[in-house]
Write an enzyme that holds these catalytic residues in place. Structure first.
Site, short mmCIF file in Angstrom:
data_model
loop_
_atom_site.label_atom_id
_atom_site.label_comp_id
_atom_site.label_asym_id
_atom_site.label_seq_id
_atom_site.Cartn_x
_atom_site.Cartn_y
_atom_site.Cartn_z
N THR A 22 0.85 -1.19 0.00
CA THR A 22 0.00 0.00 0.00
C THR A 22 0.89 1.24 0.00
OG1 THR A 22 -1.70 1.24 1.21
CG2 THR A 22 -0.21 -0.11 2.53
N HIS A 47 2.28 -11.75 14.00
CA HIS A 47 3.33 -12.25 14.89
C HIS A 47 3.14 -13.73 15.23
CE1 HIS A 47 6.72 -12.01 17.34
NE2 HIS A 47 6.45 -10.96 18.09
#
Length: 597
Positions: free
Chosen positions: A510, A567
């Protein structure tokens, strides 16, 4: 017979829509494909055109009310079943031939009822009408079915019919527009012939394989009755907040295509008191007397302070399109910039430009469905992953110099614009090959590493954020990536993406820097585990080191790269190695061979 217009399918998983505005009122005439009302969903705000020509006899769903897919919205016939014939509902402007002489009592309250009482029950004994075949036909001919709209997409919404019953169509000529939660696309006709029947109305959902229309030879189509003369254009704002006084003058003469004047209607014109228009619509009230203006155009003009009465329309019948408003906005910006450019160098500083005040200030509005869906998906993504963001600073000076040297020849040779994004994307693809954790997905307790790098490219469009996908990016060089970026970006802005263009991303980039942002913390789109953000490139002092290891300060083109990741799979060390790999690749600027230098 009268024809009932139903709420069409509105997109995958969308079960209802909100009537935001009626463009016609009871007693008005309407042509085939003439905009009838506006409907809002979580996917799109759209117009629903009339599938038949005739007179509005009854409105069944009022503005700001919700209606499920398939619900009856309005009854259209020859006018003999109109609520105006029973109670004077909003029929002040009906053409003379549609107001039976034996019911003069209905005329007494037309002026006062112009903007109200649309739900009065119509007569149920409506005489037979020749309007019905306009929505149906003999049913003989070739069936046009809903095509497969992409991976995991099982249905679509008919947002707009480009042809109506009785129209001829060629092979591969666009027949209708369909919307899904992924893309808006046109469906071409598989055969040449005449549209005999339309099975799925606008804003109705249809599953893949469902019959949308019947196309055959002209003998299988019953032509619609001669269309009634259209109501004066000023009436399209029947329930809009413009003063009623602006609508009434058009009622005195007969409709513009009807030679005979409308008796009994003209005296009602002065009876309607003028209602003050809200300030938010002040800039568009003047345009309503010259034709219908879509909500997008109206909003666009209001936000820019453009008076639509001063805009010349280039659309059909002089209709004002968004391109016309954009042209007026550009002209206004040039006029505002001209005095500043012509001011002498020694002139005293002028006062700051007046602050633009949005018409939304101090108001409230319902959250659109598209915002509800976006909010839901973002929350689901945040709650289903352990997300965090890591950033590095990159010196883009060498890339900037290379781009400056090569962009003109590159554009001539490759037919694509050379921006910074192809450089960044190539570095990202190389990093994904080296560190495939960022190109993987989590399936239960299994980690699936992608066999190819399919890069989702976030694109900001008028419809909202879309993410077309560059498939097999790892097989493309810099020129190939630039061509794909240009093609997908242009089709995204032109609303020409196909469902397959939006499927299969394994990693997303992005470019929030295009809006001037230094850095951001983008949300990882499920089921991906990483999304790369690019900040704006700015020149600023930085410490550089020469070949002898001596430090100095120089003006450099600097940029932040930031990586949000899941994560559960990607550790901070993985993220840092990935970003450092990209940083080294971009700072060394070894792209000469790709640029033909």
């Amino acid at each position: 017979m009268s024809e009932t217009v139903k709420m069409p399918a509105l997109g995958e998983s969308v079960t209802e829509g909100t009537v935001t505005r009626w463009l016609k009122s009871v007693g008005d005439t309407v042509e085939v494909d003439e905009p009838l009302l506006e409907v809002s969903t979580d996917k799109v705000d759209t117009e629903i055109p009339s599938p038949v020509a005739g007179t509005i006899e009854q409105i069944l769903v009022q503005e700001d009310e919700d209606a499920e897919v398939g619900a009856d919205l309005v009854v259209i016939g020859d006018g003999s079943g109109s609520g105006a014939a029973d109670s004077g509902d909003s029929g002040a402007e009906a053409p003379a031939e549609e107001a039976p002489a034996e019911e003069p009592a209905a005329e007494s309250s037309q002026g006062e009822d112009l903007a109200s009482d649309e739900t009065a029950a119509p007569s149920t004994d409506t005489p037979a009408s020749e309007e019905k075949p306009a929505a149906g036909g003999s049913g003989e001919g070739q069936e046009v079915t809903m095509p497969a709209l992409g991976e995991s997409v099982t249905e679509g919404t008919v947002t707009r019919w480009l042809k109506s019953v009785g129209d001829t169509v060629e092979v591969d000529e666009p027949l209708l527009e369909v919307s899904t939660d992924k893309v808006d696309t046109e469906i071409p006709s598989p055969v040449a012939g005449t549209v005999i029947e339309i099975r799925v109305q606008e804003d109705e959902d249809a599953e893949v394989g469902a019959v949308l229309a019947i196309v055959g030879d002209s003998s299988g189509s019953a032509p619609a009755a001669a269309p009634a003369a259209p109501a004066p254009e000023a009436k399209v704002e029947e329930k809009a907040p413009e003063p009623a006084a602006e609508e009434k003058p058009a009622a005195a003469p007969a409709p513009k295509e009807t030679p005979a004047p409308a008796p009994e209607k003209a005296p009602a014109a002065p009876a309607a008191p003028a209602a003050p228009a809200p300030q938010a619509d002040a800039s568009v009230s003047g345009a309503e007397s010259s034709g219908y203006v879509t909500p997008l155009v109206r909003k666009m003009a209001a936000e820019a302070g453009i008076d639509l009465s001063t805009v010349s329309g280039t659309g059909l019948g002089g209709r004002i399109r968004k391109q016309d408003v954009q042209k007026a906005i550009d002209a206004q910006a040039q006029q505002q910039a001209a005095p500043a450019a012509s001011a002498p160098a020694g002139a005293p500083a002028t006062a700051a430009a007046p602050v633009e005040v949005s018409p939304l200030r101090g108001t409230e509005e319902k959250m659109t469905r598209i915002r509800k869906v976006t909010a839901k998906r973002m929350m689901e993504s945040l709650h289903s992953m352990a997300q965090l963001t890591t950033a590095v600073e990159v010196d883009m000076t060498r890339v900037a110099k290379l781009r400056g040297r090569a962009k003109d020849s590159f554009a001539q040779r490759e037919g694509a614009k050379l921006t910074f994004l192809p450089f960044i994307m190539q570095a990202a693809v190389e990093a994904l090959k080296t560190y495939p954790k960022l190109n993987a997905t989590i399936d239960g307790e299994t980690i699936r590493y992608g066999a190819s790098e399919n890069i989702g490219m976030a694109a900001d469009t008028e419809r909202g954020l879309v993410v077309p996908v560059i498939k097999n990016s790892g097989d493309l060089n810099l020129a190939g990536l630039a061509r794909q970026i240009g093609d997908l970006g242009a089709r995204a802005k032109g609303n020409k993406l196909t469902p397959d263009d939006l499927q299969g991303a394994t990693f997303t980039i992005t470019n929030t820097g295009s809006g001037g942002a230094l850095w951001d913390t983008p949300i990882v789109p499920d089921p991906q585990v990483g999304i790369l953000g690019c900040g704006t490139i700015v020149k600023r002092p930085a410490v550089v080191q020469n070949a002898e290891g001596d430090d100095s300060i120089a003006i450099r083109s600097m940029m932040y790269l930031f990586l949000s990741y899941d994560h559960r799979l990607v550790d901070g060390g993985d993220a840092a190695r990935f970003l450092t790999h990209m940083k080294k690749r971009l700072e060394e600027g070894a792209f000469e061979s790709d640029l033909g230098l």
